[in-house]
Design a protein around this motif. Sequence first.
Motif, PDB file in Angstrom:
ATOM      1  N   UNK A   1       0.880  -1.200   0.120  1.00 35.40           N
ATOM      2  CA  UNK A   1       0.071   0.002   0.138  1.00 35.40           C
ATOM      3  C   UNK A   1       0.807   1.295  -0.177  1.00 35.40           C
ATOM      4  N   UNK A   2       2.108   1.147   0.664  1.00 29.11           N
ATOM      5  CA  UNK A   2       2.917   2.354   0.744  1.00 29.11           C
ATOM      6  C   UNK A   2       3.709   2.832  -0.405  1.00 29.11           C
ATOM      7  N   UNK A   3       4.123   1.896  -1.238  1.00 31.03           N
ATOM      8  CA  UNK A   3       5.175   1.996  -2.213  1.00 31.03           C
ATOM      9  C   UNK A   3       4.525   2.440  -3.505  1.00 31.03           C
ATOM     10  N   UNK A   4       4.936   3.719  -3.939  1.00 33.87           N
ATOM     11  CA  UNK A   4       4.503   4.239  -5.178  1.00 33.87           C
ATOM     12  C   UNK A   4       4.945   3.645  -6.490  1.00 33.87           C
ATOM     13  N   UNK A   5       5.762   2.621  -6.194  1.00 29.78           N
ATOM     14  CA  UNK A   5       6.527   2.016  -7.509  1.00 29.78           C
ATOM     15  C   UNK A   5       5.533   0.926  -7.767  1.00 29.78           C
ATOM     16  N   UNK A   6       5.001   0.558  -9.186  1.00 29.25           N
ATOM     17  CA  UNK A   6       3.932  -0.460  -9.319  1.00 29.25           C
ATOM     18  C   UNK A   6       4.765  -1.899  -9.341  1.00 29.25           C
ATOM     19  N   UNK A   7       6.142  -2.074  -9.979  1.00 32.03           N
ATOM     20  CA  UNK A   7       6.746  -3.154  -9.911  1.00 32.03           C
ATOM     21  C   UNK A   7       6.778  -4.000  -8.445  1.00 32.03           C
ATOM     22  N   UNK A   8       7.151  -2.956  -7.513  1.00 31.12           N
ATOM     23  CA  UNK A   8       7.406  -3.301  -6.119  1.00 31.12           C
ATOM     24  C   UNK A   8       6.032  -3.729  -5.642  1.00 31.12           C
ATOM     25  N   UNK A   9       5.152  -2.863  -5.854  1.00 31.85           N
ATOM     26  CA  UNK A   9       3.857  -3.275  -5.521  1.00 31.85           C
ATOM     27  C   UNK A   9       3.363  -4.658  -6.019  1.00 31.85           C
ATOM     28  N   UNK A  10       3.672  -4.909  -6.990  1.00 32.34           N
ATOM     29  CA  UNK A  10       3.112  -6.422  -7.649  1.00 32.34           C
ATOM     30  C   UNK A  10       4.036  -7.322  -6.817  1.00 32.34           C
ATOM     31  N   UNK A  11       5.164  -7.199  -6.674  1.00 34.20           N
ATOM     32  CA  UNK A  11       6.085  -8.196  -6.139  1.00 34.20           C
ATOM     33  C   UNK A  11       5.569  -8.326  -4.561  1.00 34.20           C
ATOM     34  N   UNK A  12       5.228  -7.261  -3.845  1.00 35.30           N
ATOM     35  CA  UNK A  12       4.888  -7.608  -2.465  1.00 35.30           C
ATOM     36  C   UNK A  12       3.490  -8.018  -2.418  1.00 35.30           C
ATOM     37  N   UNK A  13       2.543  -7.661  -3.159  1.00 38.68           N
ATOM     38  CA  UNK A  13       1.458  -8.253  -3.316  1.00 38.68           C
ATOM     39  C   UNK A  13       1.450  -9.862  -3.594  1.00 38.68           C
ATOM     40  N   UNK A  14       2.457 -10.068  -4.608  1.00 38.19           N
ATOM     41  CA  UNK A  14       2.512 -11.581  -4.802  1.00 38.19           C
ATOM     42  C   UNK A  14       3.367 -12.211  -3.593  1.00 38.19           C
ATOM     43  N   UNK A  15       3.860 -11.659  -2.783  1.00 40.10           N
ATOM     44  CA  UNK A  15       4.484 -12.354  -1.462  1.00 40.10           C
ATOM     45  C   UNK A  15       3.239 -12.668  -0.600  1.00 40.10           C
ATOM     46  N   UNK A  16       2.410 -11.755  -0.241  1.00 43.13           N
ATOM     47  CA  UNK A  16       1.111 -11.875   0.352  1.00 43.13           C
ATOM     48  C   UNK A  16       0.463 -13.200  -0.252  1.00 43.13           C
ATOM     49  N   UNK A  17       0.213 -12.962  -1.596  1.00 46.76           N
ATOM     50  CA  UNK A  17      -0.699 -14.216  -2.148  1.00 46.76           C
ATOM     51  C   UNK A  17       0.231 -15.402  -1.899  1.00 46.76           C
ATOM     52  N   UNK A  18       1.450 -15.645  -2.235  1.00 44.62           N
ATOM     53  CA  UNK A  18       2.384 -16.858  -1.960  1.00 44.62           C
ATOM     54  C   UNK A  18       2.064 -17.579  -0.534  1.00 44.62           C
ATOM     55  N   UNK A  19       1.942 -16.634   0.422  1.00 45.00           N
ATOM     56  CA  UNK A  19       1.910 -17.026   1.923  1.00 45.00           C
ATOM     57  C   UNK A  19       0.456 -17.358   2.126  1.00 45.00           C
ATOM     58  N   UNK A  20      -0.650 -17.132   1.369  1.00 45.39           N
ATOM     59  CA  UNK A  20      -1.917 -17.401   1.702  1.00 45.39           C
ATOM     60  C   UNK A  20      -2.131 -18.956   2.040  1.00 45.39           C
ATOM     61  N   UNK A  21      -1.825 -19.809   1.292  1.00 42.19           N
ATOM     62  CA  UNK A  21      -2.199 -21.054   1.533  1.00 42.19           C
ATOM     63  C   UNK A  21      -1.348 -21.575   2.774  1.00 42.19           C
ATOM     64  N   UNK A  22      -0.103 -20.976   2.987  1.00 40.02           N
ATOM     65  CA  UNK A  22       0.720 -21.578   4.395  1.00 40.02           C
ATOM     66  C   UNK A  22      -0.226 -21.219   5.639  1.00 40.02           C
TER      67      UNK A  22
END
Length: 414
Positions: free
Chosen positions: A390-411
């Motif tokens: 939510x805090x980063x203005x960089x779209x590539x970094x935001x995508x990466x961080x959202x992907x990390x969140x999604x990756x951990x959802x099953x765990x």
Amino acid sequence: MSTAAGIGDLLRESAPQVLGVLTRRYGVFDACEDAVQEALLAAAVQWPEEGVPSSPRAWLITVASRRLVDLTRSEEARRRREELVAAMDPLEIPGPDDRPSDDDDTLTLLFLCCHPELSASSQIALTLRAVGGLTTAEIARAFLVPEATMAQRISRAKQRIKKSGVSFRMPPSDKRAARLRVVLHVLYLIFNEGYAATSGDQLHRTDLTGEAIRLTRLAHALLPGEDELTGLLALMLLTDARRPARTDSRGFLVPLAEQDRTRWDQAEITEGTDLVASSLAHGELGEYQLQAAIAAVHAEASGMADTDWPQILVLYRILDRIAANPMITLNRAVALAMVEGPRAGLDLLDTVATDSRMAGHHRLEAARGHLLEMTGDIAAARECFRSAARRTPSIPERRYLEAQDARLAPAENV
């Protein structure tokens, strides 16, 4: 030379040399800069059709000098105009005996653009415009601001230099070290903005990283005995070497731990490590030398598992002692986690969180998320990744961080 790209490279290389000659001769930086820009535009239009003149730099000096006379006639009083016109022959081609070298002028111009009375953003903009040869539109695109906004910023910087009364010469010896630190910092900021753009949809801005490396090479060639300058060039090369592996086929960010290191640029690594060894061989260590040494340790490892983290931690401790700032401490916390475990790293991150300069910074939350994941606290890690996204203005970094969140959802749901 007939290709547009070749002419463009020649003009970019010639721009600071021509501006240096005019500024040294006539002393009105803002007017000289305008005159040089018009000469470059004329060359860009004429040379592809008429061919490149035998002495491109002399041609540019002549055209820019004529334009400067026109500007002077329209803007200054009759006495000043007559003195300037009398003092110059617009058709004169300066000879080797009546001027310093092009390199001297270019280096002086770089120091002038990094004058400490200017703000950091103005120093960067003016350096890219006057020394780098970028147009106002190109600089505006690089920093995602309207061209008119960047034009105003550059204009204010030129007026500030004019009002300061600073002369076109290298700073005296007792002020040179401090001014060189400003120059290094400006070059460092230009590179960082290109390597990890702070906003927008692009992770890299190769025009900025390439320009930062080119200007740092130039400064290093002119001041080869400055170890911190050597260290900065090494740091840029070793960092830029990773760029091919920082994105996947879809353009998504790939963190250091997951990069295919066979894609790293080995030529840049070799040159960078040689420069590190050279800079560390003498005298007192500086912050850019230490950062370059850390980058060299990463470059020597085939992967995260065989990275010499204890050595990196020692280097970060020294760096944090001589050039303390919260981002360095954040990086030290990550290295500490790799050596002593994630809890030790999290404890150090807590000290960074109290620094007002890090308030709301996405990288603090991102680092915390990674360390929390290492402890097994998946729910807390996901919350940190979401907060960082939510805090980063960089779209590539935001995508990466959202992907990390999604990756951990099953765990988390196991």
